[in-house]
Design a protein around this motif. Structure first.
Motif, PDB file in Angstrom:
ATOM      1  N   ASP A 155       0.852  -1.176   0.000  1.00 32.92           N
ATOM      2  CA  ASP A 155       0.000   0.000   0.000  1.00 32.92           C
ATOM      3  C   ASP A 155       0.895   1.235   0.000  1.00 32.92           C
ATOM      4  O   ASP A 155       2.112   1.140   0.185  1.00 32.92           O
ATOM      5  CB  ASP A 155      -0.907  -0.014   1.230  1.00 32.92           C
ATOM      6  CG  ASP A 155      -2.187   0.782   1.017  1.00 32.92           C
ATOM      7  OD1 ASP A 155      -2.276   1.496  -0.005  1.00 32.92           O
ATOM      8  OD2 ASP A 155      -3.099   0.684   1.853  1.00 32.92           O
ATOM      9  N   LEU A 156       0.308   2.407  -0.216  1.00 30.72           N
ATOM     10  CA  LEU A 156       1.055   3.670  -0.246  1.00 30.72           C
ATOM     11  C   LEU A 156       2.174   3.606  -1.289  1.00 30.72           C
ATOM     12  O   LEU A 156       3.301   4.066  -1.059  1.00 30.72           O
ATOM     13  CB  LEU A 156       1.631   3.996   1.133  1.00 30.72           C
ATOM     14  CG  LEU A 156       0.616   4.141   2.279  1.00 30.72           C
ATOM     15  CD1 LEU A 156       1.319   4.368   3.602  1.00 30.72           C
ATOM     16  CD2 LEU A 156      -0.356   5.286   2.004  1.00 30.72           C
ATOM     17  N   GLY A 186      -0.666   6.805  -7.390  1.00 25.78           N
ATOM     18  CA  GLY A 186      -0.296   7.079  -6.008  1.00 25.78           C
ATOM     19  C   GLY A 186       0.993   7.878  -5.922  1.00 25.78           C
ATOM     20  O   GLY A 186       1.871   7.736  -6.778  1.00 25.78           O
ATOM     21  N   SER A 189       1.380   8.553  -0.494  1.00 28.96           N
ATOM     22  CA  SER A 189       0.567   8.917   0.669  1.00 28.96           C
ATOM     23  C   SER A 189      -0.900   8.551   0.515  1.00 28.96           C
ATOM     24  O   SER A 189      -1.708   8.865   1.386  1.00 28.96           O
ATOM     25  CB  SER A 189       0.678  10.427   0.924  1.00 28.96           C
ATOM     26  OG  SER A 189       0.114  11.165  -0.153  1.00 28.96           O
ATOM     27  N   LYS A 191      -3.782   5.780   0.350  1.00 26.85           N
ATOM     28  CA  LYS A 191      -4.104   4.399   0.684  1.00 26.85           C
ATOM     29  C   LYS A 191      -5.166   3.866  -0.271  1.00 26.85           C
ATOM     30  O   LYS A 191      -6.049   4.596  -0.707  1.00 26.85           O
ATOM     31  CB  LYS A 191      -4.616   4.290   2.129  1.00 26.85           C
ATOM     32  CG  LYS A 191      -3.562   4.555   3.191  1.00 26.85           C
ATOM     33  CD  LYS A 191      -4.127   4.349   4.580  1.00 26.85           C
ATOM     34  CE  LYS A 191      -4.488   2.901   4.839  1.00 26.85           C
ATOM     35  NZ  LYS A 191      -3.299   2.019   4.835  1.00 26.85           N
ATOM     36  N   SER A 305      -5.347  10.482   0.798  1.00 28.58           N
ATOM     37  CA  SER A 305      -6.216   9.451   1.339  1.00 28.58           C
ATOM     38  C   SER A 305      -7.520  10.055   1.822  1.00 28.58           C
ATOM     39  O   SER A 305      -7.539  11.146   2.409  1.00 28.58           O
ATOM     40  CB  SER A 305      -5.524   8.717   2.492  1.00 28.58           C
ATOM     41  OG  SER A 305      -4.417   7.992   2.021  1.00 28.58           O
TER      42      SER A 305
END
Length: 352
Positions: A155-156, A186, A189, A191, A305
């Protein structure tokens, strides 16, 4: 490697072929040259008006049979991780078993400005509709070889993710039909929201009924002059269908290509058959100078996010919260009275 052909070159070469046709005295020769003339002109016209795919694919960024450039040797261009394994027909990212995740990643960073990636894959298993999962993803990211919860990747992430999601997590959103293809950019930062199937951060997408096919299934990802285009060929008709078209997508160079898949309580076979990368070139008059991009971004879109707001406490939860708060305050008052009584008694004894 094919160079870009200008309109002047196209007219000149077409005239040469036409003269050859006239000079042919044999009927078979004339038919042959007519066929070559038509083939040449039609294959080049679209490239003059738009873009041109180079004649040879970029093998250092491509993954094809017999998968000789894949493995742990020093000459390999690709790495395997997790449950991914090589067979003669495909790279199986996950088997049809629970709680598996696997991936394949390019070792060489890509510095092409404009490119087109064609993914040949197959998702199949014994589970019935909506009782299978979870899907696979194709990546162009700064990070590589990171196992995580987003279709087998971290993730991220920083870069581009294209997702083939085969299981709906959000039962409240009934308008979307799965399997579903979507894309997300992405910046390190943002999610991925599993509970809402990634909708808060997606750039767009389309339904693609591609599980358990009797024919080949493909996805095309094109990045040309900061425009991201995704197409699907999943009906066995060799016909590309539009899925996503988003201008203003800014992706840095020097990132890595990869593919990953994951299974949870539900499972599927996720097979990667090939990934072929082509460099796209523009006619000189259409080329644009682009500033260096250091951080992925999308025009008119804030990459951040989205926090999931609490829906509030239920009546039972609120009752017990108030009850325990009152009991806690009462207990503190009792403790304070006892301590004060002892302090007062000790003080009285000092005077006797």
């Amino acid at each position: 490697m094919a160079a870009t052909m200008t309109k002047k070159d196209l007219v000149w070469r077409s005239s040469e072929l036409f003269i050859d046709i006239i000079n042919c005295r044999d009927m078979f020769c004339q038919i042959r040259w007519v066929f070559l003339f038509l083939l040449f002109t039609t294959s080049r016209c679209w490239s003059v008006e738009g873009y041109e795919r180079e004649e040879f694919l970029k093998r250092e960024y491509s993954l094809t049979k017999p998968y000789q450039g894949l493995g742990s040797s020093s000459s390999s261009h690709w790495d395997l991780m997790g449950t991914a394994m090589i067979t003669t027909e495909h790279v199986r990212l996950t088997p049809d078993l629970q709680s598996r995740q696997g991936a394949v990643w390019s070792r060489i960073p890509c510095y092409l400005q404009n490119w087109e990636l064609r993914i040949h894959f197959k998702i199949h298993g014994h589970g019935k509709k909506n009782l299978n999962g979870d899907g696979l993803a194709v990546w162009f990211t700064k990070e590589r070889m990171q196992i995580g919860p987003v279709f087998g990747n971290m993730d991220l992430f920083t870069g581009l993710g294209v997702f083939v999601d085969t299981y709906p997590n959000d039962d409240k959103y009934q308008e979307r039909v799965f399997p579903y293809v979507s894309a997300m950019v992405g910046n390190g930062s943002v999610k991925y929201d599993h509970e809402r199937d990634g909708r808060p951060s997606e750039l767009g997408g389309c339904t693609a009924i591609l599980r358990n096919p009797s024919h080949d299934t493909f996805i095309l990802v094109r990045y040309l002059q900061r425009r991201l285009t995704i197409m699907t060929d999943i009906d066995g008709k060799q016909d590309w269908r539009d899925c996503l078209d988003r201008p203003g997508v800014r992706l840095p160079q020097g990132y890595f290509f990869g593919a990953s898949a994951i299974t949870g309580d539900l499972s599927d076979n996720h097979d990667l058959i090939s990934m072929k990368l082509y460099q796209l070139t523009m006619p000189p008059e259409q080329e644009e100078e682009e500033d260096e991009i250091t951080v992925p971004s999308v025009d008119n879109l804030v990459l951040r996010s989205v926090e999931i707001q609490d829906e509030g406490m239920s009546g039972v939860s609120l009752f017990f919260t108030i009850l325990f708060s009152v009991l806690g305050c009462f207990l503190l008052v009792v403790i304070a009275i006892v301590l004060y009584g002892r302090w007062k008694e000790n003080r009285r004894k000092r005077f006797y």
